[in-house]
Design a protein around this motif. Structure first.
Motif, mmCIF file in Angstrom:
data_model
loop_
_atom_site.group_PDB
_atom_site.id
_atom_site.type_symbol
_atom_site.label_atom_id
_atom_site.label_comp_id
_atom_site.label_asym_id
_atom_site.label_seq_id
_atom_site.Cartn_x
_atom_site.Cartn_y
_atom_site.Cartn_z
ATOM 1 N N ASN A 214 40.161 48.107 45.207
ATOM 2 C CA ASN A 214 40.684 47.032 46.315
ATOM 3 C C ASN A 214 40.556 47.929 47.808
ATOM 4 O OD1 ASN A 214 41.459 44.812 44.893
ATOM 5 N ND2 ASN A 214 43.463 45.454 44.860
ATOM 6 N N GLN B 259 34.619 45.813 53.872
ATOM 7 C CA GLN B 259 34.921 44.522 54.996
ATOM 8 C C GLN B 259 35.078 45.152 56.112
ATOM 9 O OE1 GLN B 259 38.336 42.539 52.625
ATOM 10 N NE2 GLN B 259 37.041 41.015 52.442
ATOM 11 N N GLU B 260 35.665 46.203 56.307
ATOM 12 C CA GLU B 260 36.107 46.779 57.664
ATOM 13 C C GLU B 260 34.527 47.095 58.269
ATOM 14 O OE1 GLU B 260 38.542 48.305 60.694
ATOM 15 O OE2 GLU B 260 39.159 47.132 58.700
ATOM 16 N N HIS C 166 36.844 47.680 48.515
ATOM 17 C CA HIS C 166 36.394 46.581 49.079
ATOM 18 C C HIS C 166 36.893 46.335 50.420
ATOM 19 C CE1 HIS C 166 36.935 42.089 49.042
ATOM 20 N NE2 HIS C 166 35.601 42.200 48.532
ATOM 21 N N GLN C 167 38.201 46.872 50.771
ATOM 22 C CA GLN C 167 38.671 46.649 52.145
ATOM 23 C C GLN C 167 37.771 47.355 53.134
ATOM 24 O OE1 GLN C 167 42.629 47.828 51.287
ATOM 25 N NE2 GLN C 167 43.351 45.704 51.588
ATOM 26 N N ARG D 134 36.312 39.289 44.432
ATOM 27 C CA ARG D 134 36.014 40.396 44.994
ATOM 28 C C ARG D 134 35.079 41.434 44.023
ATOM 29 N NH1 ARG D 134 41.358 40.023 45.134
ATOM 30 N NH2 ARG D 134 42.112 41.802 43.969
ATOM 31 N N LEU E 13 42.688 51.875 57.524
ATOM 32 C CA LEU E 13 43.666 50.996 56.397
ATOM 33 C C LEU E 13 44.869 51.556 56.260
ATOM 34 C CD1 LEU E 13 40.535 50.169 53.944
ATOM 35 C CD2 LEU E 13 41.607 48.661 55.844
#
Length: 188
Positions: A95, A102-103, A98-99, A43, A164
């Protein structure tokens, strides 16, 4: 007759000791990053700091494990830009970022407005910013960051963070940033 001293030759032990200190401080991290990027479960994140003009791109985790040298580099990069004091950032914040990327299906670097904030800086900002700074800001605990993503509407960044359901999300359209943190789920 006394012999002149021989020039000092670095010993293998001293060389290895210095090398390990460089590695521990993250100085050799860029050399290891290409190999890490190809590992399963790598990641990565990248950042541009709006106040220091520094840039950082790195693999911060492999699978469930965080990369210690990357965390050290991130702690320094996200230091209090007013005082230079570095705190310890919550790895779960990375994290979360990172999410969010990605989203949004983007790869561009986050522009960082604020990461860690020392208690002294927090108090000064509270006194000079007309109430826009929390007394017990999660920035002081290394659990908050203020960011934006070039080319991504600020409302889209906010919505991705909210989707999220993992921490606080503050929307600051006038100042052009979104606050995200790893504290309790809330929004403002």
């Amino acid at each position: 007759m006394k012999q002149p001293p021989l020039p000092s030759q670095p010993s293998r032990r001293r060389f290895l000791g210095a090398g390990s200190r460089w590695l521990m401080t993250g100085a050799l991290l860029p050399l290891a990053q290409p190999a890490l990027a190809n590992q399963p479960g790598a990641r990565s994140l990248s950042f541009d700091h709006t106040h220091t003009s520094e840039r950082l791109a790195l693999v911060y985790a492999l699978g469930d494990a965080f990369v210690p040298q990357a965390l050290t580099s991130l702690n320094h990069f996200l230091r209090d830009h007013y005082s230079g004091e570095a705190g310890v950032m919550d790895p779960q914040l990375f994290n979360l970022l990172h999410q969010i990327r990605q989203e949004l299906r983007v790869q561009q670097p986050f522009q960082v407005i604020s990461g860690y904030r020392s208690p002294a800086t927090n108090q000064t900002l509270r006194a000079t910013r007309g109430g826009g700074v929390a007394k017990h800001s999660l920035h002081m605990d290394g659990k908050a960051i203020d960011v934006r993503l070039p080319g991504v509407p600020l409302a889209s960044l906010r919505d991705a963070a909210l989707s999220l359901g993992a921490g606080g999300v503050g929307f600051y359209p006038r100042e052009q940033f979104v606050h995200v943190d790893t504290g309790p789920v809330r929004r403002w």
